[in-house]
Design an enzyme around this catalytic site. Structure first.
Site, short mmCIF file in Angstrom:
data_model
loop_
_atom_site.label_atom_id
_atom_site.label_comp_id
_atom_site.label_asym_id
_atom_site.label_seq_id
_atom_site.Cartn_x
_atom_site.Cartn_y
_atom_site.Cartn_z
N PRO A 231 33.01 28.97 39.31
CA PRO A 231 33.25 27.93 38.29
C PRO A 231 34.54 27.13 38.46
O PRO A 231 34.71 26.12 37.79
CB PRO A 231 33.28 28.73 36.99
N PHE A 232 35.45 27.55 39.35
CA PHE A 232 36.69 26.80 39.57
C PHE A 232 36.79 26.33 41.02
O PHE A 232 37.85 26.37 41.64
CB PHE A 232 37.90 27.65 39.18
N SER A 233 35.67 25.89 41.54
CA SER A 233 35.61 25.39 42.91
C SER A 233 36.21 23.99 43.01
O SER A 233 36.31 23.27 42.00
CB SER A 233 34.17 25.37 43.41
N GLU A 249 38.58 32.13 39.64
CA GLU A 249 39.66 32.56 38.75
C GLU A 249 40.44 31.40 38.15
O GLU A 249 40.95 30.54 38.86
CB GLU A 249 40.62 33.48 39.51
N LYS A 265 41.36 41.25 38.46
CA LYS A 265 41.76 42.39 39.25
C LYS A 265 40.64 43.40 39.19
O LYS A 265 40.27 43.86 38.11
CB LYS A 265 43.06 43.02 38.72
#
Length: 459
Positions: A231-233, A249, A265
Site C-alpha cells: 500500500p505504500f509503493s 510500511e 517488526k
C-alpha cells in the site's frame, strides 16, 4: 474565490496506464497504493512537471535547523498559495524523499558519500488522483496552472491505453550480495557482541543485492508490483536514476494535527497452501521474540513522538497486529499523538527519521553500529518517500522492499532486527524471505536472480 480545477477521468483500478501517459514529462512520480493487486489500497497520486525543486544538490546546509528553515519557507508558500480540499488526501504540494544517508547526517553528523542526493523535494501544482473506494479518477490542479496547460494535460491523459515501452527491461548479470553467508556471519557476530556488551538492544542488519540491467526500469516496477503489491509503493524517475519501492510500511501520517506511525517488526513467509499459510501466521503472532522486537520499536517511536506531540496524547492504539501482504505476513503496531502548537508536520517527520524499525534501539547507537559494520550504503533504502500538502496533510513510507536504478545497475536491500536471542540462520533466512520474491520477479525479465550457493541452498 478561486478553487481547485477538477476534471473527471475514466476510472481504472490499475492506474499505471495514467502514469505511463505522463512518465516522459520532467520528474514524474507515481505514489501507488497497488489497489489492482491488493485490497489495502485506496489513493493513487500521479504527477510530473514540478514548479520548484529543492534538494541536497541545491541547498548548502550544515544542520537540521538550517534545513528545516529552508523547507519551512517553501511549505509556508504552499499553505499561502495552494488551495486545500478537506475531502482530498492531497491537493498539490510537496512530494519527495529523504535517503538513509540524510538520516546519518542528521543523527550522526556524518558526511554523505552517496550516489543520489540525500534529499529531494519537488512542488507539484497538478496531479491525477485515483480513489479506489469511490471508483473515481480526476485530474486536479491548483488555480495557478494555466488553462492551456490543463487542456494539454487532459488531452494527454484521455487515451489512457498508453503504448508499452520500447525499452524492455532485462537483467544482464546475476544479483550479487554484499553480505554472503560467511560475511553475514561475521557482521551478525559483531552486532551480537555489541548487544551482549550492553551498547544496544537491537540493530537492523541489512544485505545489499546488485545486478546489471538494460532497458526501462518502469517495466521492472510493473513486474515487481504484480509480484509484491504493497500500500505504500512508489515509482520516481529523476532522469539519471529511478526509485522503485514496494513498501508495506508507513513512517508518519498527519492530518488536522494528528500523527500516526505504524512500525513493522516481525516477518513470516506466506504459503500457497491455505492451512500452511494460516499456521505460519499463527506462529508469527505467537512468537515471543518477534513481539518483543516490535514492542521495543514501539517504545522508541513513542519517544520520537514525545519530541513533537503533547505528552498525554501519545497512545499505542494497536500492538503487534497481524497484517498479511502478498508475499509475507507482518506484525504491525500503531502509535498516535497530537502535535504541539509550536511544531510542524515536517519537523515531526524529521524527529522520527530514520524510522526506528529499520535502525534499532537506542537509535543513535544502533546507527553508529550500522555505519561501522555494513559494507554498503543504504541509499533510498530505509529512507522515506512522502507527500506534504496545504494544512499539513502528510503521509510517508519507510522505503523498504525498494530498489535504485542508476548507471545500468539495479540495487536492492533486505534486512532484519538482531536482538540478544537472535539465531544466525533464522536471521539470514529472514533477509531472503523479504527479497527473494522480488529478485525472482526480476529474474523473469532476464537472468536468474543470484547464483551463489548461499542463496540456492537455504541455511
Amino acid at each position: 474565490m478561486a478553487s481547485l480545477c477538477r476534471i473527471p477521468l475514466p476510472y481504472r483500478r490499475d492506474s499505471s496506464s495514467y502514469f505511463a501517459a505522463v512518465k516522459h514529462l520532467p520528474l514524474p512520480v507515481y505514489l501507488d497504493s497497488a489497489a489492482d493487486h491488493s485490497d489495502r489500497g485506496r489513493w493513487d497520486i500521479i504527477c510530473a512537471e514540478p514548479e520548484e525543486v529543492i534538494s541536497s544538490k541545491t541547498i548548502d546546509y550544515s544542520d537540521k535547523d538550517t534545513l528545516s528553515i529552508r523547507i519551512a519557507s517553501t511549505l509556508k508558500r504552499i499553505d499561502r498559495d495552494y488551495i486545500d480540499s478537506p475531502t482530498l488526501p492531497f491537493s498539490g504540494g510537496a512530494i519527495g524523499y529523504l535517503s538513509y544517508e540524510f538520516g546519518e547526517e542528521l543523527q550522526l553528523g556524518l558526511s554523505p558519500n552517496a550516489q543520489i542526493p540525500t534529499f529531494h523535494i519537488a512542488i507539484y501544482p497538478w496531479f491525477v488522483l485515483v480513489d479506489h473506494h469511490q471508483q473515481r479518477c480526476e485530474l486536479i490542479a491548483q488555480p495557478s496552472l494555466s488553462q492551456v496547460r490543463l487542456t494539454e494535460l487532459s488531452a494527454l491523459l484521455t487515451p489512457i491505453d498508453a503504448p508499452p515501452s520500447a525499452r524492455k527491461f532485462r537483467l544482464t548479470s546475476p544479483f550479487v550480495s554484499s553480505l554472503k553467508k560467511d560475511d553475514y556471519t561475521k557482521a551478525f557476530n559483531k552486532v551480537k557482541a555489541y548487544i551482549d556488551a550492553g551498547d544496544c538492544y537491537q540493530v537492523n542488519l541489512t544485505r545489499e543485492f546488485t545486478a546489471s540491467y538494460q532497458g526501462d526500469p518502469w517495466q521492472a516496477y510493473l513486474q515487481l508490483r504484480a509480484a509484491a503489491a504493497a500500500p505504500f509503493s512508489a515509482y520516481m524517475d529523476f532522469g539519471d536514476s529511478q526509485f522503485l519501492s514496494l513498501s508495506p510500511e508507513r513512517l508518519l501520517a498527519a492530518q488536522e494535527r494528528q500523527l500516526q506511525t505504524q512500525p513493522i517488526k516481525g516477518t513470516a513467509a506466506r504459503s500457497d497452501d491455505p492451512q500452511e499459510d494460516s499456521a505460519l501466521a499463527t506462529k508469527l503472532q505467537n512468537s515471543a521474540k518477534n513481539r518483543a522486537e516490535n514492542i521495543m520499536i514501539v517504545d522508541l517511536l513513542r519517544n520520537d513522538f514525545s519530541k513533537s506531540c503533547q505528552a498525554e496524547t501519545v497512545v499505542t492504539e494497536a500492538l503487534c497486529e497481524l497484517q498479511s501482504f502478498r508475499t509475507v505476513h507482518h506484525l504491525v503496531s500503531t502509535v498516535t499523538g497530537t502535535l504541539r502548537d509550536e511544531r510542524s508536520e515536517f519537523s515531526a517527520l524529521l524527529d522520527c527519521f530514520p524510522g526506528g524499525s529499520i535502525t534499532g534501539a537506542p537509535k543513535h547507537r544502533a546507527m553508529e553500529i550500522i555505519s561501522e559494520i555494513e559494507p554498503h550504503r543504504r541509499s533510498l533504502y530505509c529512507g522515506s518517500i512522502f507527500y506534504l500538502g496545504p494544512n499539513g496533510k502528510m503521509d510517508s513510507n519507510i522505503a523498504i522492499r525498494s530498489f535504485v536504478c542508476k548507471q545500468q545497475k539495479i540495487t536492492g536491500w533486505a534486512g532484519g532486527g538482531i536482538v540478544a536471542d537472535s539465531v544466525l540462520n533464522e536471521e539470514f533466512i529472514e533477509t531472503e524471505t523479504k527479497i527473494s520474491k522480488l529478485l525472482e520477479a526480476l529474474a523473469d525479465l532476464g537472468l536468474k536472480p543470484i547464483t551463489d550457493s548461499d542463496y540456492a541452498k537455504k541455511p
